[in-house]
Design a protein around this motif. Structure first.
Motif, PDB file in Angstrom:
ATOM      1  N   PRO A 100       7.194  19.046  15.048  1.00 12.84           N
ATOM      2  CA  PRO A 100       6.519  18.107  15.951  1.00 12.84           C
ATOM      3  C   PRO A 100       5.000  18.186  15.871  1.00 12.84           C
ATOM      4  N   GLU A 101       4.466  19.294  15.377  1.00 17.58           N
ATOM      5  CA  GLU A 101       3.013  19.403  15.316  1.00 17.58           C
ATOM      6  C   GLU A 101       2.470  18.717  14.075  1.00 17.58           C
ATOM      7  N   HIS A 102       3.382  18.248  13.245  1.00 21.85           N
ATOM      8  CA  HIS A 102       3.009  17.662  11.969  1.00 21.85           C
ATOM      9  C   HIS A 102       3.216  16.147  11.978  1.00 21.85           C
ATOM     10  N   HIS A 161      -3.610  18.326   4.580  1.00 19.31           N
ATOM     11  CA  HIS A 161      -2.476  19.029   5.193  1.00 19.31           C
ATOM     12  C   HIS A 161      -2.994  19.896   6.329  1.00 19.31           C
ATOM     13  N   GLN A 162      -2.112  20.089   7.318  1.00 22.13           N
ATOM     14  CA  GLN A 162      -2.544  20.893   8.468  1.00 22.13           C
ATOM     15  C   GLN A 162      -2.623  22.379   8.123  1.00 22.13           C
ATOM     16  N   CYS A 204       6.815  16.141   4.156  1.00 19.97           N
ATOM     17  CA  CYS A 204       6.280  17.441   3.819  1.00 19.97           C
ATOM     18  C   CYS A 204       6.382  18.340   5.039  1.00 19.97           C
ATOM     19  N   MET A 205       7.260  19.307   4.959  1.00 22.72           N
ATOM     20  CA  MET A 205       7.543  20.125   6.139  1.00 22.72           C
ATOM     21  C   MET A 205       7.045  21.544   5.962  1.00 22.72           C
ATOM     22  N   GLY A 206       6.820  22.194   7.080  1.00 20.84           N
ATOM     23  CA  GLY A 206       6.789  23.635   7.080  1.00 20.84           C
ATOM     24  C   GLY A 206       5.437  24.286   7.016  1.00 20.84           C
ATOM     25  N   LYS A 207       5.504  25.592   7.085  1.00 17.10           N
ATOM     26  CA  LYS A 207       4.296  26.394   7.278  1.00 17.10           C
ATOM     27  C   LYS A 207       3.531  26.556   5.972  1.00 17.10           C
ATOM     28  N   LEU A 223       8.208  23.060  22.606  1.00 22.07           N
ATOM     29  CA  LEU A 223       7.980  21.939  21.700  1.00 22.07           C
ATOM     30  C   LEU A 223       8.859  20.753  22.078  1.00 22.07           C
ATOM     31  N   ARG A 267       8.827  28.145  21.557  1.00 22.72           N
ATOM     32  CA  ARG A 267       8.239  28.939  20.493  1.00 22.72           C
ATOM     33  C   ARG A 267       7.153  29.833  21.085  1.00 22.72           C
ATOM     34  N   LYS A 303       4.990  28.075  24.050  1.00 21.88           N
ATOM     35  CA  LYS A 303       4.923  26.621  24.058  1.00 21.88           C
ATOM     36  C   LYS A 303       6.329  26.044  23.955  1.00 21.88           C
ATOM     37  N   LYS A 358       2.997  21.564  -1.957  1.00 27.01           N
ATOM     38  CA  LYS A 358       2.722  20.381  -1.131  1.00 27.01           C
ATOM     39  C   LYS A 358       1.791  19.435  -1.872  1.00 27.01           C
ATOM     40  N   GLN A 407      -5.682  25.158  20.114  1.00 29.43           N
ATOM     41  CA  GLN A 407      -4.289  24.882  20.489  1.00 29.43           C
ATOM     42  C   GLN A 407      -3.892  25.855  21.602  1.00 29.43           C
ATOM     43  N   CYS A 443       5.919  37.711   7.894  1.00 27.13           N
ATOM     44  CA  CYS A 443       5.397  36.376   7.605  1.00 27.13           C
ATOM     45  C   CYS A 443       4.728  35.802   8.857  1.00 27.13           C
ATOM     46  N   ASN A 444       5.250  34.705   9.377  1.00 24.20           N
ATOM     47  CA  ASN A 444       4.587  34.032  10.498  1.00 24.20           C
ATOM     48  C   ASN A 444       4.643  34.866  11.773  1.00 24.20           C
ATOM     49  N   GLY A 479      -1.370  29.547   8.769  1.00 19.32           N
ATOM     50  CA  GLY A 479      -0.114  28.779   8.714  1.00 19.32           C
ATOM     51  C   GLY A 479      -0.282  27.481   7.953  1.00 19.32           C
ATOM     52  N   GLY A 480       0.574  27.239   6.984  1.00 22.13           N
ATOM     53  CA  GLY A 480       0.512  26.005   6.210  1.00 22.13           C
ATOM     54  C   GLY A 480      -0.076  26.198   4.832  1.00 22.13           C
ATOM     55  N   TYR A 484      -3.452  34.551  10.779  1.00 23.45           N
ATOM     56  CA  TYR A 484      -2.477  34.022   9.821  1.00 23.45           C
ATOM     57  C   TYR A 484      -2.834  32.575   9.515  1.00 23.45           C
ATOM     58  N   PHE A 530      -2.743  25.878  10.452  1.00 23.41           N
ATOM     59  CA  PHE A 530      -2.781  26.502  11.781  1.00 23.41           C
ATOM     60  C   PHE A 530      -3.281  27.930  11.644  1.00 23.41           C
ATOM     61  N   CYS A 582       9.636  25.062   3.293  1.00 22.43           N
ATOM     62  CA  CYS A 582       8.530  25.951   3.569  1.00 22.43           C
ATOM     63  C   CYS A 582       7.731  26.073   2.300  1.00 22.43           C
ATOM     64  N   PRO A 583       7.207  24.949   1.820  1.00 20.61           N
ATOM     65  CA  PRO A 583       6.588  24.949   0.498  1.00 20.61           C
ATOM     66  C   PRO A 583       5.219  25.618   0.529  1.00 20.61           C
TER      67      PRO A 583
END
Lengths: 459, 631
Positions: free
Chosen positions: A183-185, B295-296, A456-459, B85, B97, B83, B285, B219, B48-49, B312-313, B310, B298, B279-280
């Protein structure tokens, strides 16, 4: 699969006879019958009648009377399937029976899967164990037949529409699901409003499909009749003559008919689904080769074959090859071009086949009435029969489209009532799966794959 | 030479999220349990995360908690931000989460383990399983010590023959430079177990002091914090939270990646393992979604007492110098200092189709497994499998019935069924779209769904069980009552409805019907309900959800009924499918390989058609009627 909902089908041959039975089996069969049956005795309801009794009245669609019928009500457990069964004895011929079945389906029954009555009878202990193998064979045979019908007779234009609509639905679902998973994406506030016109568009396209289905049918029904013969032997001319119009391209150049033409004609009450094929002949032309290959397949899956020979030319290896193809099939051999000088006569052909042989001149319209007489004779004597699975498959497909439209309506309803987006995928999913049944596709990992490949999903 | 020889009931290999839950479940069920790890300092490590939960994973944690697992309690003690979601979406996809303080998380879990009776923790590498006539009898360590046990649970995570890679650097270590386990794979292979090689990755950790947060979006956590565990009192965990930060990659970042893509071990072929599509890495990506110009990213804190953050992304296996170069193109990271490099990790795991839905190996009695070893990914996925493997191993040792959660009962059921039934060649991640009955499998009703099962296993207290039963009753009774409270189309009502932008009533109705309207709910209708007794908040929440989504919920319940019919048709593992006439050859082969436990499971195996299922049904009926031994 194993389901215990209520099923319906036409349980007699759809052939030439005027009477036939629509059978409904399952928990709700009596309620469903009550919705479409009006007794001649005012107010009598089938749910109130004793088991194993017969009732006279009409099948109605709203205020319209569809047929005058006798209805037999049999309550569980003493029935063929050990479930509640209603049998509707119709009198108005094949078309009316289809209407009755259709009514039952629209009132809550599901079109029976191939062999499903037999399967239920067995699973509910009605059929002797020793017959398990036979039951499996029946189900497998009917399944294969239905599959065959579905694959070979589903019109390309229709499967294309279904495939495209499914693709679009899958994409919408994947978008929504991606946004839910990440959802943040991906954001989708107010997505329902965006989706609405798309759903309306999909609905329109399905409705169009259904409308054409009612006239033209999704799968062509009738005795699958294939016209075989070498190039330029007069196949297209024969087809044109039977159809009374100029459909196939007729020229004097051998090998003009590259596509397979398919048309429906009626002789008396008999529906013939006639397929003209590219001439069978060893060829190096790629386009024609495909046509030839299909012609052989079609011959294999046909109910009846009309083979054409040119009496003005000598019998050659190609002809003999084709004669071999019809050996195990119901078929007739036409010796065409009787207007020209005879080179090959009936006597010579007889050496290679035991099928009926008729001398004709398609060009001069001579001898063709003998062909139609023969077809009538063979049909009424039960020599050639209609493949009922064709009709049932057709009905299943039509119902699937009908149901899909219903599911899309539910999506719209969810949008209207302000449901969050995750509710929309529930009925989109149903639409996707239902449409998949038409082209023999299941959901499987489609959604997950679409999500990963498009978003495009994921961390 | 004389070696150490000891006896235990159950031996657990690994002390990650799966191993911890497995060991705790067994020990708490009274079995003498020993847990092995290559490093005591890496118990419940989060390599990891730095978070627990998230979409569908949050569901797993809540389910685990309802069954009597530890993860939910542990994160409630150690989170630094929380949070919910998808709050604007339907209740089925609300997902909790929490950002964890990683060190705290590990420490707390270790404290719990160390204070659990019947549980021994031992640092050593298990290198060989001991199997006698198809039955597990124990395991040996690399140093030769022999441990004789009745059951063994493998939770080796990403440590088996692990290799960490970035650029052309390849280290034979587990995550975070920890020692890999290099010997067990051979023992497993010699037992006929089929192994896969999977790959995953992690981004760099960077120094907080080198980040310019003014160029990023802050955030925040939720104002009202919801706990994971049903046993945690929400009031006890309201606290000040730490923020995360959002920034984006740009064309420059992408150009650097494209220019250096030939130096990536993923593209050069140096990495052979299969990576997850969900989880690319950032290079994945950029190459796969070339049309996206950003791309985001975090930026998430790793804990309260560290400066490590960390990214993230931006997981990656590009060379060190490229990592620097690309990270520094991101706004706010212009002067970033890397503390730990990003890397990809390759490891051995099994083809999970060798497992029963109980997570026991089909061909070795008493051997169970859970977690990433089974081809999944994620802390939460690991934890729930570890728990189920642990419980079932305990049941096996105790001679009690093992448990299988089905797809209509829990996400856990979906996860395990997918793993043991479906063809899968990448680390498996839970997603809400995988759960076909997700409207019933909500995070808010995990206690109502699963507490009873946890109680029967013996991991949920009598008191908790009773309180959930009371809650169920309160919900049912109140809904029944609401259906009987009629309301008229009078002036008071029409004024009220107008005030809430709701269409006026034409005829009389009842309260249950009114609650179904999106703009109304149980609470605001109180003025029309004089007999109402005070109910707890979570009960009211359930009433609202059950009434509002009643139509959809009932539809799914009907689907579940049909589903259960096939699940309940059990297939014995002794059936030789080649002997069943009418099955297609592909189906015969698949069924003989998979040995499904039910016709339902058989129907989900790819290559088994509906027609084959019909044949199986008939076959089963025949067997049952002939009175043949068949369970």
């Amino acid at each position: 699969m194993y389901r215990t909902d209520t099923i319906a089908a036409i349980s007699t041959s759809l052939g030439n006879s005027g009477i036939g039975i629509v059978r409904i089996s399952g928990e709700d069969s009596i309620q469903i019958a009550d919705k479409i049956f009006r007794s001649v005795k005012n107010g009598k309801k089938l749910k109130d009648v004793p088991s194993h009794t017969i009732h006279y009245g009409n099948i109605i669609d709203g205020d319209n009377i569809i047929d005058e019928v006798l209805v037999m009500v049999m309550k569980e457990p003493n029935t063929y399937t050990r479930e509640n069964i209603v049998e509707i004895n119709c009198h108005g011929g094949a078309l009316v029976m289809k209407k009755v079945l259709n009514l039952a389906l629209r009132n809550g029954a599901r079109c029976a899967d191939p062999g499903e009555f037999t399967k239920r009878a067995f699973l509910n202990g009605r059929i002797d164990l020793s017959q398990a193998e036979a039951v499996i064979n029946v189900i497998n045979a009917k399944n294969n037949m239905a599959l065959d019908v579905s694959l070979k007779q589903l019109k390309g234009s229709i499967s294309n529409v279904v495939i495209n609509i499914r693709k679009e639905i899958l994409h919408e679902m994947a978008y929504i699901e991606s946004a839910l998973d990440d959802p943040e994406h991906y954001h989708m506030d107010n997505y329902g409003e965006e989706l609405k016109p798309k759903i309306l568009n999909l609905k329109n396209r399905l409705q169009k499909l259904l409308d054409t289905a009612d006239n033209g049918r999704i799968i062509t029904e009738g005795i699958r009749t294939v016209i075989l013969g070498k190039p330029n032997v007069g196949k297209s001319s024969l087809m044109n003559f039977l159809l009374g119009e100029d459909r196939a391209i007729v020229t004097d150049i051998a090998g003009t008919t590259r596509d397979i033409l398919e048309e429906n004609i009626r002789i008396d009450d008999i529906s013939l689904n006639i397929i003209d094929t590219a001439g069978i002949r060893d060829t190096n032309d790629v386009v024609e080769k495909i046509g030839v290959k299909r012609a052989k397949e079609l011959a294999h899956s046909s109910d009846f074959i009309i083979m054409l020979l040119d009496s003005s030319a000598p019998l050659d290896e190609d002809d003999k090859e084709i004669i071999k193809l019809i050996e195990d099939k119901k078929a007739v051999v036409l010796l065409n071009k009787s207007d020209l000088k005879t080179v090959t006569d009936e006597k010579e052909v007889r050496m290679y086949t035991d099928k009926e042989i008729i001398n004709v001149s398609v060009k001069n319209e001579v001898g063709i009435e003998k062909l139609t007489e023969l077809i009538k004779k063979m049909f009424y004597s039960g020599d050639i029969t209609f493949n009922d699975e064709v009709y049932l498959t057709n009905e299943r497909h039509k119902h699937a489209i009908y149901e899909s439209i219903g599911s899309l309506d539910l999506v719209l309803e969810s949008i209207e009532s302000g449901m969050p987006e995750d509710f929309l995928t529930i009925d989109l999913m149903n639409t996707y799966e239902t449409l998949g049944s038409i082209i023999g596709e299941q959901m499987g990992e489609d959604l997950v794959n679409e999500i990963f490949s498009k978003f495009c999903m994921g961390k | 030479m004389s070696n150490v020889k000891e006896e235990y009931d159950i031996l657990v290999v690994g002390a990650g999220h799966a191993g911890c839950e497995a060991a705790l479940a067994c020990a708490r069920l009274g079995l003498n349990t020993i847990m092995f790890t290559v490093s005591i300092d890496s118990i419940a490590l989060m390599p990891c995360n730095p978070n627990i939960g998230g979409s569908s994973k949050g569901h797993l944690v809540k389910e685990l908690d309802a069954l009597g697992g530890e993860m939910g309690k542990n994160i409630d003690k150690t989170f630094i931000q929380s949070k919910m979601l998808n709050k604007s979406k339907g209740p089925a996809v609300h997902s909790l989460r929490a950002q964890a303080d990683k060190q705290d998380y590990s420490r707390e879990m270790r404290r719990t383990l160390e204070n659990t009776d019947n549980l021994t923790i031992r640092q050593a590498e298990i290198s060989e399983l001991m199997v006698n006539d198809g039955v597990i009898v124990g395991a040996k360590t690399f140093s030769g010590a022999e441990y004789y046990t009745k059951g063994v649970i493998l939770c080796t995570g990403t440590y088996l023959r692990a290799r960490c890679i970035y650029g052309d650097v390849s280290n034979p270590t587990g995550p975070n430079g920890l020692q890999a386990a290099n010997h067990l794979t051979d023992s497993l292979k010699s037992l006929g177990i089929e192994m896969y090689r999977f790959k995953t990755g992690t981004p760099a950790r960077v120094d907080k002091r080198s980040i310019d947060f003014s160029k990023m979006e802050e955030q925040f956590g939720d104002e009202e914090i919801v706990p994971f565990s049903f046993s945690t009192n929400p009031e006890d965990i309201q606290k000040e939270q730490i923020s995360c930060w959002l920034t984006y990659t740009n064309e420059k970042t992408h150009q650097i990646i494209k220019d250096n893509i030939d130096r990536s071990p993923l593209f050069s072929g140096m990495i052979e393992g299969t990576g997850p599509r969900y989880c690319p890495s950032i290079e994945d990506k950029v190459m796969k979604f070339a049309d996206k110009n950003r791309h985001q990213v975090f930026i998430e804190p790793e804990g309260n007492y560290t400066n490590e953050m960390y990214l993230g992304g931006m997981s990656s296996s590009l060379p060190e110098d490229v990592q620097y170069e690309m990270y520094r193109t991101v706004p706010g990271l212009e002067n970033v200092k890397i503390v730990r490099n990003a890397y990809a990790i390759e490891y051995d795991c099994i083809n999970p189709r060798q497992l029963k839905p109980t997570l026991e190996f089909k061909n070795i009695k008493g051997l169970f497994s859970g977690g990433q070893f089974n081809g999944s990914s994620g802390y939460e996925e690991a934890a729930v499998q570890g728990f189920i493997a642990g419980v079932n191993c305990a049941m096996y040792v105790l001679g009690r019935e093992q448990i299988i959660l089905d797809r209509s009962q829990a996400y856990i059921g979906v996860l395990i069924d997918d793993l043991v039934t479906k063809e899968n060649h990448e680390p498996y991640r839970m997603m809400t779209s995988r759960a076909e009955y997700r409207l019933l499998l909500r995070q808010d009703n995990a206690d109502l769904r699963l507490t009873e099962i946890g109680y029967k296993i013996g991991l949920v207290s009598e008191e908790t069980y009773r309180s959930v039963e009371l809650k169920k009753r309160q919900i049912e009774d109140e809904i029944a009552r609401l259906n009987t409270i009629t309301v008229g189309a009078n002036k008071k009502m029409s004024d009220f409805l107008e005030l809430h932008n709701s269409t006026p009533l034409k005829t009389g109705s009842n309260l249950a019907e009114l609650i179904k309207r999106p703009e109304l709910n149980y609470e605001i209708l109180s003025e029309f309900d004089s007999e109402r007794e005070e109910l707890p908040k979570d009960v009211i929440n359930q009433i609202n959800i059950n009434l509002k989504y009643d139509g959809y919920i009932k539809r799914q319940m009907r689907q579940v009924e049909q589903f259960k019919k096939l699940e309940n048709k059990k297939l014995s593992e002794n059936i030789d499918y080649c002997q069943i006439n009418g099955l297609r050859n592909e189906a015969k082969q698949k069924l003989n390989t998979y040995k499904p436990v039910s016709i339902g499971q058989a129907s989900r195996i790819s290559g088994v058609s509906p027609a084959d299922i019909s044949v199986l049904l008939i076959y089963l009926e025949q067997i049952n009627k002939e009175g043949g031994k068949h369970e």
